[in-house]
Design a protein around this motif. Structure first.
Motif, mmCIF file in Angstrom:
data_model
loop_
_atom_site.group_PDB
_atom_site.id
_atom_site.type_symbol
_atom_site.label_atom_id
_atom_site.label_comp_id
_atom_site.label_asym_id
_atom_site.label_seq_id
_atom_site.Cartn_x
_atom_site.Cartn_y
_atom_site.Cartn_z
ATOM 1 N N LYS A 1 0.835 -1.207 0.000
ATOM 2 C CA LYS A 1 0.000 0.000 0.000
ATOM 3 C C LYS A 1 0.862 1.246 0.000
ATOM 4 O O LYS A 1 2.075 1.181 0.179
ATOM 5 C CB LYS A 1 -0.928 -0.045 1.213
ATOM 6 N N ARG A 2 0.218 2.400 -0.156
ATOM 7 C CA ARG A 2 0.935 3.682 -0.205
ATOM 8 C C ARG A 2 1.699 3.921 1.092
ATOM 9 O O ARG A 2 1.196 3.658 2.178
ATOM 10 C CB ARG A 2 -0.062 4.823 -0.422
ATOM 11 N N GLY A 3 2.930 4.383 0.952
ATOM 12 C CA GLY A 3 3.708 4.780 2.122
ATOM 13 C C GLY A 3 4.263 3.626 2.948
ATOM 14 O O GLY A 3 4.689 3.815 4.082
ATOM 15 N N GLU A 4 4.262 2.416 2.401
ATOM 16 C CA GLU A 4 4.725 1.263 3.179
ATOM 17 C C GLU A 4 6.245 1.097 3.125
ATOM 18 O O GLU A 4 6.806 0.304 3.874
ATOM 19 C CB GLU A 4 4.077 -0.029 2.665
ATOM 20 N N GLY A 5 6.889 1.798 2.185
ATOM 21 C CA GLY A 5 8.358 1.730 2.132
ATOM 22 C C GLY A 5 8.933 1.104 0.873
ATOM 23 O O GLY A 5 10.140 0.827 0.797
ATOM 24 N N LYS A 6 8.102 0.901 -0.168
ATOM 25 C CA LYS A 6 8.596 0.271 -1.404
ATOM 26 C C LYS A 6 9.730 1.079 -2.025
ATOM 27 O O LYS A 6 10.805 0.554 -2.320
ATOM 28 C CB LYS A 6 7.457 0.136 -2.443
ATOM 29 N N SER A 7 9.446 2.390 -2.233
ATOM 30 C CA SER A 7 10.455 3.225 -2.902
ATOM 31 C C SER A 7 11.724 3.300 -2.073
ATOM 32 O O SER A 7 12.835 3.280 -2.608
ATOM 33 C CB SER A 7 9.927 4.640 -3.109
ATOM 34 N N SER B 1 10.099 -3.755 12.359
ATOM 35 C CA SER B 1 9.125 -2.702 12.069
ATOM 36 C C SER B 1 8.515 -2.817 10.667
ATOM 37 O O SER B 1 7.525 -2.173 10.369
ATOM 38 C CB SER B 1 9.749 -1.325 12.266
ATOM 39 N N SER B 2 9.134 -3.605 9.791
ATOM 40 C CA SER B 2 8.577 -3.817 8.445
ATOM 41 C C SER B 2 8.688 -5.284 8.071
ATOM 42 O O SER B 2 9.570 -6.000 8.569
ATOM 43 C CB SER B 2 9.365 -3.004 7.412
ATOM 44 N N LEU B 3 7.803 -5.689 7.148
ATOM 45 C CA LEU B 3 7.894 -7.061 6.632
ATOM 46 C C LEU B 3 7.949 -7.013 5.110
ATOM 47 O O LEU B 3 7.242 -6.223 4.481
ATOM 48 C CB LEU B 3 6.663 -7.873 7.029
HETATM 49 N N1 LIG Z 1 9.327 0.748 8.558
HETATM 50 C C1 LIG Z 1 9.237 2.070 8.484
HETATM 51 N N2 LIG Z 1 9.197 2.807 9.593
HETATM 52 C C2 LIG Z 1 9.101 4.138 9.548
HETATM 53 N N3 LIG Z 1 9.057 4.850 8.395
HETATM 54 C C3 LIG Z 1 9.104 4.176 7.255
HETATM 55 C C4 LIG Z 1 9.190 2.756 7.225
HETATM 56 N N4 LIG Z 1 9.214 2.370 5.938
HETATM 57 C C5 LIG Z 1 9.151 3.503 5.189
HETATM 58 N N5 LIG Z 1 9.090 4.561 5.964
HETATM 59 C C6 LIG Z 1 8.960 5.966 5.558
HETATM 60 O O1 LIG Z 1 7.675 6.086 4.969
HETATM 61 C C7 LIG Z 1 7.689 7.039 3.927
HETATM 62 C C8 LIG Z 1 7.072 6.457 2.680
HETATM 63 O O2 LIG Z 1 7.888 5.463 2.169
HETATM 64 P P1 LIG Z 1 7.954 5.138 0.610
HETATM 65 O O3 LIG Z 1 7.797 6.365 -0.210
HETATM 66 O O4 LIG Z 1 9.147 4.302 0.410
HETATM 67 O O5 LIG Z 1 6.632 4.267 0.479
HETATM 68 P P2 LIG Z 1 5.995 3.640 -0.843
HETATM 69 O O6 LIG Z 1 5.484 2.302 -0.434
HETATM 70 O O7 LIG Z 1 6.932 3.682 -1.954
HETATM 71 O O8 LIG Z 1 4.793 4.634 -1.075
HETATM 72 P P3 LIG Z 1 4.047 5.022 -2.452
HETATM 73 O O9 LIG Z 1 3.300 3.811 -2.873
HETATM 74 O O10 LIG Z 1 3.139 6.132 -2.032
HETATM 75 O O11 LIG Z 1 5.075 5.457 -3.426
HETATM 76 C C9 LIG Z 1 9.140 7.451 3.732
HETATM 77 O O12 LIG Z 1 9.327 8.703 4.355
HETATM 78 C C10 LIG Z 1 9.925 6.363 4.451
HETATM 79 O O13 LIG Z 1 11.115 6.897 4.985
#
Ligand SMILES: Nc1ncnc2c1ncn2[C@@H]1O[C@H](COP(=O)(O)OP(=O)(O)OP(=O)(O)O)[C@@H](O)[C@H]1O
Length: 439
Positions: free
Chosen positions: A171-177, A372-374
């Motif tokens: 999902k959005r913001g989960e840390g993929k990028s 904190s992440s999987l």
């Molecule tokens: N496990 C974590 N704990 C805390 N912060 C995290 C964690 N994983 C990612 N983040 C932070 O969350 C934010 C969003 O991460 P990122 O852009 O990588 O998500 P994404 O899955 O690629 O989102 P999108 O689909 O919107 O592009 C970043 O600021 C990142 O540093």
């Protein structure tokens, strides 16, 4: 000379054609040769294209076989490649006695000697079939790959192999990028060159985030945002300069300021250039939703066609491509643990060699999981493995690291050139230092 018309592809003398003869069809180099052979002789017409020979399949299949009546190996290869479903024979070594063509041969021999050329003809191997006994075995250890630098993930995947496509969802913001940015740094550290299409981030912001990860926790300046009180990390200028020297000529970005930068053709053109001219062999498309897909195909079909093009690019160029695709809307609130959860066409997961999902855990889940992440490993074509990998996240350096270790891995820029001391490293942790249990 009469003309047998199959889209103007083949040239022959129709009244001299008799498929019942046991001498087969003689494929000649030129119209002169066709005339010299006379019976059952054919050649590509002047305007004919090899690709169109397949349209003459019905006519060709009347003959028991095709004999390439020329000592020219290139012609043999073309006939072998384009005449489908029929045995293709080539002249034995020396059959032409050094003469370059049938016409030249007949200038020095009697017409009755022409059949001697067919004597001892060699059956060519089929173009599209391989005999397994003759196939050389792929040595797994020799397939170029890049490691993520996260040992449990690398153990499950065996590394990101060249010629393959990995799809990342979540999902959005989960840390993929963030994770993929780290994986690109790891690739550079292992001697690869990388190229990224980041559809949402302006280049300056992309670089700021990559720099923070590249310099790591030991070389960051931390600021407090005076208005909202949030902590901001910035790479220290000296370390940033060293990183620039390290990744110069190894890290490229698609310039999204250009209006056509999101077009799928444009992305693939830039990738092809980055591969052929700049030597890049690891690519990132972040993400499929920001790309402008071609044609008037429906959206799902367009996504699947683009994914297919990326898999072909990966295979043809021997590179690895990472593709970010979002999960279906219905998955909101639930972890994404199945390739079928990817939004759009199910083909995306089917076409991918590897499929991963990234998930950031709530505080309670993090407590239970010990991380904190999987990262869910949903598909690894090469190994058939599935599993989940727990990761810790350092929010200052945006680095992921294995639970029980630390985020302080030193990338190549710290080892380059003279070992200038940038900060007092006395108390700095050692790379991925031990500090507890493993996942
Ligand atoms: N496990 C974590 N704990 C805390 N912060 C995290 C964690 N994983 C990612 N983040 C932070 O969350 C934010 C969003 O991460 P990122 O852009 O990588 O998500 P994404 O899955 O690629 O989102 P999108 O689909 O919107 O592009 C970043 O600021 C990142 O540093």
């Amino acid at each position: 000379m009469g003309r047998l018309c199959f889209n103007d592809v083949l040239l022959c003398e129709p009244r001299m054609i008799d498929p019942s003869m046991s001498t087969g069809l003689w494929w000649c180099q030129s119209p002169e040769d066709v005339q010299a052979v006379g019976v059952n002789a054919v050649c590509l017409s002047v305007t004919g294209r090899w690709e169109d020979v397949k349209n003459c399949g019905d006519w060709l299949s009347q003959f028991p076989f095709v004999f390439v009546a020329s000592p020219d190996r290139e012609l043999v290869e073309q006939v072998r490649r384009h005449v489908r479903g029929l045995p293709v024979l080539s002249p034995r070594e020396g059959a032409f006695g050094g003469y370059p063509s049938i016409t030249a041969f007949l200038e020095a021999h009697l017409p009755s000697e022409i059949n001697g050329i067919l004597y001892g003809a060699v059956m060519e191997p089929s173009y599209g079939l391989l005999e397994l006994a003759r196939v050389s075995v792929l040595d797994e250890r020799e397939v170029p790959r890049t490691l993520s630098g996260l040992p449990v993930l690398d153990k499950l995947t065996g590394g990101f192999r060249s010629g393959e496509l990995s799809v990342w969802t979540g999902k959005r913001g989960e840390g993929k990028s963030t994770l993929l940015s780290q994986i690109l740094l790891e690739a550079i550290d292992q001697g690869h060159k990388v190229c990224a299409y980041s559809g949402e981030l302006p280049a300056g912001q992309f670089k700021a985030w990559a720099l923070v990860q590249a310099v790591g926790p030991g070389h960051l300046d931390l600021f407090q945002d005076p208005e909202v009180g949030e902590q901001i990390s910035c790479a220290q200028p000296m370390a940033a300069r060293r990183v620039d020297e390290w990744w110069a000529g190894r890290y490229y970005l698609n310039d999204i300021r250009d209006g056509s930068a999101h077009d799928e053709d444009r992305i693939l053109d830039e990738f092809t250039y980055a591969n052929r001219v700049l030597g890049c062999d690891v690519f990132l498309v972040d993400n499929i939703m920001t790309t402008r897909l071609s044609g008037d195909r429906d959206f799902y079909r367009a996504q699947s066609m683009f994914t297919q093009r990326l898999t072909r690019f990966a295979k043809a160029q021997g590179v690895h491509v990472h593709l970010v695709a979002h999960p279906r809307k219905t998955q909101q609130g639930k972890p994404v643990t199945d390739g079928d959860d990817i939004s759009g066409s199910g083909d995306i997961a089917n076409l991918a060699d590897n499929v991963f999902s990234v998930r950031r855990l709530s505080d309670e889940e993090a407590e239970n999981e010990g991380c904190s992440s999987l990262v869910y490993v949903m598909k690894v074509r090469n190994r058939g493995k599935r599993g989940k990998v727990g990761l810790e996240f350092d929010s200052d350096s945006c680095r992921f690291y294995p639970p029980g270790k630390g985020p302080s891995k030193a990338y190549g820029w710290e080892r380059m050139g003279e070992q200038t001391t940038l900060v007092d490293l006395g108390d700095a942790p050692v790379p991925f230092e031990e500090s507890g249990g493993n996942v």
